[in-house]
Design a protein around this motif. Structure first.
Motif, PDB file in Angstrom:
ATOM      1  N   ALA A  25       0.828  -1.209   0.000  1.00 31.37           N
ATOM      2  CA  ALA A  25       0.000   0.000   0.000  1.00 31.37           C
ATOM      3  C   ALA A  25       0.859   1.254   0.000  1.00 31.37           C
ATOM      4  O   ALA A  25       0.565   2.232  -0.709  1.00 31.37           O
ATOM      5  N   ALA A  26       1.934   1.244   0.778  1.00 34.13           N
ATOM      6  CA  ALA A  26       2.823   2.408   0.844  1.00 34.13           C
ATOM      7  C   ALA A  26       3.509   2.647  -0.494  1.00 34.13           C
ATOM      8  O   ALA A  26       3.638   3.782  -0.951  1.00 34.13           O
ATOM      9  N   ARG A  27       3.959   1.575  -1.138  1.00 36.31           N
ATOM     10  CA  ARG A  27       4.620   1.716  -2.442  1.00 36.31           C
ATOM     11  C   ARG A  27       3.654   2.256  -3.492  1.00 36.31           C
ATOM     12  O   ARG A  27       4.016   3.112  -4.299  1.00 36.31           O
ATOM     13  N   ALA A  28       2.427   1.801  -3.465  1.00 35.62           N
ATOM     14  CA  ALA A  28       1.441   2.260  -4.441  1.00 35.62           C
ATOM     15  C   ALA A  28       1.136   3.743  -4.290  1.00 35.62           C
ATOM     16  O   ALA A  28       0.745   4.409  -5.251  1.00 35.62           O
ATOM     17  N   ALA A  29       1.331   4.272  -3.062  1.00 31.06           N
ATOM     18  CA  ALA A  29       1.004   5.678  -2.805  1.00 31.06           C
ATOM     19  C   ALA A  29       2.170   6.621  -3.082  1.00 31.06           C
ATOM     20  O   ALA A  29       1.983   7.841  -3.090  1.00 31.06           O
ATOM     21  N   VAL A  30       3.375   6.081  -3.291  1.00 26.81           N
ATOM     22  CA  VAL A  30       4.555   6.936  -3.431  1.00 26.81           C
ATOM     23  C   VAL A  30       4.433   7.902  -4.603  1.00 26.81           C
ATOM     24  O   VAL A  30       4.686   9.110  -4.461  1.00 26.81           O
ATOM     25  N   LYS A  31       4.062   7.413  -5.758  1.00 23.48           N
ATOM     26  CA  LYS A  31       4.050   8.253  -6.956  1.00 23.48           C
ATOM     27  C   LYS A  31       3.143   9.467  -6.791  1.00 23.48           C
ATOM     28  O   LYS A  31       3.534  10.604  -7.068  1.00 23.48           O
TER      29      LYS A  31
END
Length: 274
Positions: free
Chosen positions: A49-55
């Protein structure tokens, strides 16, 4: 009218902007409330979830990030009495609100303070600009439960990082209640993810995870555990923040270190032209 039965609140995890129970189905009792006991699978889900929100979060304007942090301060102040009812001193709640506001004010100033034009010999511009590191795993301090938590989350996200937080096992109610504040503060899902339960179960998974870019060991008090987490973090060269001293004063001026240590610097060369 018959006497009604009170509904006991179950405090859940905060992953991807939602409040799931642990996939393991486990919970533990804190202050007569059931709190989810996060598993290694929950930790991995939180990293996804955190990686998906980075961009989206890193690509937002600094002004927008600052406004969202300021909104978090507004919402936290509005729920002050709820935190006090959980046993958080009123002064600590006020300090946590002020800490959100302080970091919100830095959102659009970091680039000017930490970046800029570099003097070079030749017909070139040499510009350095700060960029977020990416996904940051954070072990929050045991106490103060709220101010300590805000003091490790806010400096990480203000610059565009996303975080997975292992909350205080002994005082998790402040963390999950803060998650409810963030969920109503325009913060995109996945920017902050909060795991409750045993740090000894979730932190090693986060330290070894190859999609985590940095780990903040602030709340780790066990020397052997801290060493083990650093060894695991070395596998993909994570940036590591060492545990805080036992006598660390969380009410003191936080300075810039917690923000700048989670930044990367991009340097660009450009010809001046003739």
């Amino acid at each position: 009218m018959s006497e009604r039965v009170a509904v006991r609140k179950t405090y859940k995890l905060f992953i991807g902007g939602k409040f799931p129970r642990s996939e393991s189905g486990r919970s533990y009792l804190v202050q007569s409330s059931n709190v989810s006991l996060a598993s290694r699978k929950d930790a991995r889900d939180a990293v996804v979830a955190a990686r998906a929100a980075v961009k989206g979060w890193a690509g937002a304007t600094a002004y927008n990030r600052g406004q969202i942090l300021y909104r978090a301060a507004e919402m936290l102040e509005g729920r002050r009495e709820q935190f006090v009812a959980l046993g958080i001193p009123g002064d600590e709640v006020d300090a946590a609100v002020d800490r959100w506001v302080w970091y919100a004010g830095w959102a659009d100033k970091l680039a000017q303070v930490y970046g800029g034009a570099n003097p070079v010999a030749g017909p070139y511009f040499n510009l350095s600009a700060p960029e977020p590191t990416g996904v940051v795993a954070v072990v929050a301090p045991e106490r103060p439960a709220l101010l300590g938590l805000v003091s490790v989350i806010a400096p990480a996200i203000v610059s565009g990082n996303t975080v997975v937080v292992a909350a205080s096992p002994s005082e998790p109610l402040a963390a999950v209640t803060l998650a409810e504040v963030l969920a109503t503060s325009d913060l995109p899902g996945g920017v902050v993810n909060i795991l409750t339960g045993a740090i000894t179960e979730t932190a090693p998974t986060l330290a070894a995870h190859m999609d985590v870019n940095a780990i903040d060991l602030t709340g780790v008090t066990d020397t052997a555990l801290a060493t083990d987490l650093e060894v695991k973090a070395a596998e993909n060269l994570k940036r590591v923040l060492r545990p805080a001293p036992a006598d660390h004063d969380w009410s003191a001026d936080p300075g810039l270190a917690r923000m700048t240590v989670l930044l990367e610097t991009k340097t660009v060369w450009h010809p001046k032209g003739v």
